[in-house]
Design a protein around this motif. Structure first.
Motif, PDB file in Angstrom:
ATOM      1  N   SER A   1      15.257  25.614  14.939  1.00 37.35           N
ATOM      2  CA  SER A   1      14.112  24.766  14.603  1.00 37.35           C
ATOM      3  C   SER A   1      13.296  24.418  15.856  1.00 37.35           C
ATOM      4  O   SER A   1      12.059  24.356  15.808  1.00 37.35           O
ATOM      5  CB  SER A   1      14.585  23.481  13.913  1.00 37.35           C
ATOM      6  OG  SER A   1      15.434  22.727  14.765  1.00 37.35           O
TER       7      SER A   1
ATOM      8  N   GLU B   1       9.748  29.770   2.572  1.00 33.78           N
ATOM      9  CA  GLU B   1       9.589  29.969   4.013  1.00 33.78           C
ATOM     10  C   GLU B   1      10.947  30.121   4.693  1.00 33.78           C
ATOM     11  O   GLU B   1      11.127  30.981   5.558  1.00 33.78           O
ATOM     12  CB  GLU B   1       8.824  28.802   4.626  1.00 33.78           C
ATOM     13  CG  GLU B   1       8.660  28.864   6.143  1.00 33.78           C
ATOM     14  CD  GLU B   1       7.854  30.048   6.622  1.00 33.78           C
ATOM     15  OE1 GLU B   1       7.859  30.306   7.837  1.00 33.78           O
ATOM     16  OE2 GLU B   1       7.212  30.730   5.790  1.00 33.78           O
TER      17      GLU B   1
ATOM     18  N   LEU C   1       7.004  26.752  12.544  1.00 32.40           N
ATOM     19  CA  LEU C   1       7.503  25.735  11.618  1.00 32.40           C
ATOM     20  C   LEU C   1       6.600  24.513  11.680  1.00 32.40           C
ATOM     21  O   LEU C   1       6.180  24.107  12.760  1.00 32.40           O
ATOM     22  CB  LEU C   1       8.935  25.301  11.992  1.00 32.40           C
ATOM     23  CG  LEU C   1      10.114  26.094  11.441  1.00 32.40           C
ATOM     24  CD1 LEU C   1      11.406  25.384  11.788  1.00 32.40           C
ATOM     25  CD2 LEU C   1      10.017  26.300   9.947  1.00 32.40           C
TER      26      LEU C   1
ATOM     27  N   GLU D   1       7.841  25.802  -1.548  1.00 33.03           N
ATOM     28  CA  GLU D   1       7.245  26.431  -0.364  1.00 33.03           C
ATOM     29  C   GLU D   1       8.235  26.462   0.793  1.00 33.03           C
ATOM     30  O   GLU D   1       8.345  27.467   1.502  1.00 33.03           O
ATOM     31  CB  GLU D   1       5.978  25.659   0.041  1.00 33.03           C
ATOM     32  CG  GLU D   1       4.812  25.842  -0.912  1.00 33.03           C
ATOM     33  CD  GLU D   1       3.642  24.936  -0.566  1.00 33.03           C
ATOM     34  OE1 GLU D   1       3.825  24.025   0.294  1.00 33.03           O
ATOM     35  OE2 GLU D   1       2.560  25.131  -1.142  1.00 33.03           O
ATOM     36  N   GLN D   2       8.967  25.356   0.987  1.00 28.40           N
ATOM     37  CA  GLN D   2       9.948  25.311   2.067  1.00 28.40           C
ATOM     38  C   GLN D   2      11.095  26.276   1.801  1.00 28.40           C
ATOM     39  O   GLN D   2      11.596  26.921   2.721  1.00 28.40           O
ATOM     40  CB  GLN D   2      10.493  23.894   2.240  1.00 28.40           C
ATOM     41  CG  GLN D   2      11.438  23.771   3.434  1.00 28.40           C
ATOM     42  CD  GLN D   2      11.791  22.340   3.763  1.00 28.40           C
ATOM     43  OE1 GLN D   2      11.051  21.426   3.431  1.00 28.40           O
ATOM     44  NE2 GLN D   2      12.913  22.143   4.424  1.00 28.40           N
ATOM     45  N   ARG D   3      11.506  26.375   0.536  1.00 27.61           N
ATOM     46  CA  ARG D   3      12.576  27.304   0.182  1.00 27.61           C
ATOM     47  C   ARG D   3      12.144  28.746   0.462  1.00 27.61           C
ATOM     48  O   ARG D   3      12.910  29.544   1.014  1.00 27.61           O
ATOM     49  CB  ARG D   3      12.938  27.123  -1.296  1.00 27.61           C
ATOM     50  CG  ARG D   3      14.178  27.894  -1.722  1.00 27.61           C
ATOM     51  CD  ARG D   3      14.511  27.609  -3.170  1.00 27.61           C
ATOM     52  NE  ARG D   3      15.037  26.262  -3.358  1.00 27.61           N
ATOM     53  CZ  ARG D   3      14.404  25.294  -4.002  1.00 27.61           C
ATOM     54  NH1 ARG D   3      13.215  25.507  -4.536  1.00 27.61           N
ATOM     55  NH2 ARG D   3      14.956  24.093  -4.125  1.00 27.61           N
TER      56      ARG D   3
ATOM     57  N   TRP E   1       9.008  19.707   8.950  1.00 26.91           N
ATOM     58  CA  TRP E   1      10.130  20.491   8.415  1.00 26.91           C
ATOM     59  C   TRP E   1      11.419  19.661   8.456  1.00 26.91           C
ATOM     60  O   TRP E   1      11.738  19.039   9.473  1.00 26.91           O
ATOM     61  CB  TRP E   1      10.315  21.764   9.243  1.00 26.91           C
ATOM     62  CG  TRP E   1      11.380  22.674   8.731  1.00 26.91           C
ATOM     63  CD1 TRP E   1      12.696  22.660   9.043  1.00 26.91           C
ATOM     64  CD2 TRP E   1      11.202  23.748   7.809  1.00 26.91           C
ATOM     65  NE1 TRP E   1      13.358  23.651   8.381  1.00 26.91           N
ATOM     66  CE2 TRP E   1      12.475  24.341   7.611  1.00 26.91           C
ATOM     67  CE3 TRP E   1      10.106  24.275   7.131  1.00 26.91           C
ATOM     68  CZ2 TRP E   1      12.666  25.425   6.768  1.00 26.91           C
ATOM     69  CZ3 TRP E   1      10.297  25.361   6.295  1.00 26.91           C
ATOM     70  CH2 TRP E   1      11.561  25.920   6.123  1.00 26.91           C
TER      71      TRP E   1
ATOM     72  N   ARG F   1       6.122  21.544  -2.775  1.00 19.81           N
ATOM     73  CA  ARG F   1       6.478  21.535  -1.356  1.00 19.81           C
ATOM     74  C   ARG F   1       7.885  22.078  -1.145  1.00 19.81           C
ATOM     75  O   ARG F   1       8.130  22.845  -0.209  1.00 19.81           O
ATOM     76  CB  ARG F   1       6.384  20.094  -0.820  1.00 19.81           C
ATOM     77  CG  ARG F   1       6.759  19.980   0.664  1.00 19.81           C
ATOM     78  CD  ARG F   1       5.728  20.636   1.541  1.00 19.81           C
ATOM     79  NE  ARG F   1       6.144  20.671   2.938  1.00 19.81           N
ATOM     80  CZ  ARG F   1       6.714  21.709   3.536  1.00 19.81           C
ATOM     81  NH1 ARG F   1       6.917  22.824   2.851  1.00 19.81           N
ATOM     82  NH2 ARG F   1       7.044  21.659   4.808  1.00 19.81           N
TER      83      ARG F   1
ATOM     84  N   LEU G   1      17.836  25.304   0.542  1.00 17.81           N
ATOM     85  CA  LEU G   1      16.786  24.980   1.496  1.00 17.81           C
ATOM     86  C   LEU G   1      17.311  25.165   2.919  1.00 17.81           C
ATOM     87  O   LEU G   1      18.354  24.618   3.271  1.00 17.81           O
ATOM     88  CB  LEU G   1      16.316  23.534   1.317  1.00 17.81           C
ATOM     89  CG  LEU G   1      15.543  23.225   0.036  1.00 17.81           C
ATOM     90  CD1 LEU G   1      15.399  21.714  -0.133  1.00 17.81           C
ATOM     91  CD2 LEU G   1      14.175  23.883   0.059  1.00 17.81           C
TER      92      LEU G   1
END
Length: 248
Positions: free
Chosen positions: A106, A24, A115, A20-22, A119, A17, A81
């Protein structure tokens, strides 16, 4: 499934996870990377930095430009991140356009469905991602923390032997946000004001952080010592001291 296997599976899922966040986050800031914002143009046209310096600083801080020429100050943490991004607008004289309120990226990205709802947009210091650049910054180098992102960007070229970060506001400083700098030498550079209240507030936070870290967090008094009464009334910051505006 054994407890060891459960922990291993959980850790693997968490790491996936985060990866994936890094990825994105990287995709988001890379899409907007550049010096096309009003802010970057104003910094050069007003003589704060040369075009080459501005390009270098924009790459360093991963500055973005919104569709309506606002600058995006991405907040990316020490693990690389993406947390959030503050979109701000500037006038040609390099001062903020107070008729246009800052917007958080955001909020806009969630609104458009780009997003996910989970998040992590807990805010961090602007410039914190520089700690993740292995080999570039030594732990002996000084980390300078100030209020304005704009000043951190400019000062990174004026005094490159410091690692410049920003809180994004005088009330945005706290011990938790300083925690990633625990093993670094830190100097806080508060803006000045007529009665020195900002300096005192940041000094109290520095004292609290020093107690937690086990070593001193310093507070610079350069503005309190050298700013004129008119400058204090104008609540100048370090960039204003290096680049004083003509009196009218």
């Amino acid at each position: 499934m054994t407890m060891e296997e459960v922990f291993k599976h959980t850790f693997k899922a968490m790491r996936k996870r985060l990866d994936e966040q890094r990825a994105e986050g990287r995709r988001l800031w890379q899409q907007r990377l550049g010096t096309a914002s009003e802010f970057c143009r104003a910094v050069v046209s007003n003589g704060y930095l040369s075009e080459k310096q501005m390009q270098r600083a924009a790459q360093r801080y991963r500055l973005g430009a919104s569709r309506d020429s606002g600058v995006i100050f991405w907040q990316i943490d020490e693990c690389d991140l993406l947390r959030d991004g503050k979109i701000m607008h500037y006038r040609p004289d390099c001062h903020r356009d107070h008729d246009r309120k800052p917007t958080w990226a955001s909020y806009l990205l969630r609104k458009s469905g780009r997003l996910p709802k989970d998040w992590n947009n807990d805010h961090c210091l602007f410039g914190l991602h520089l700690l993740a650049e292995e080999g570039r910054w030594k732990k002996e180098e000084v980390v300078a923390v100030m209020e304005a992102e704009t000043t951190a960007v400019i000062m990174s070229e004026v005094k490159p032997d410091y690692l410049w970060m920003a809180t994004g506001g005088k009330t945005e400083l706290n011990v938790a946000k300083l925690r990633p700098l625990e093993d670094r030498r830190v100097i806080l550079f508060p803006d000045t004001d007529e009665d020195g209240q900002t300096y005192r507030d940041w000094y109290d936070i520095a004292e609290a952080a020093s107690g937690v870290f086990g070593h001193p967090v310093s507070v610079s008094s350069i503005l309190e010592q050298h700013a004129t009464p008119l400058q204090k009334a104008a609540k100048i910051d370090l960039a204003d001291l290096f680049f004083p505006q003509p009196q009218v």
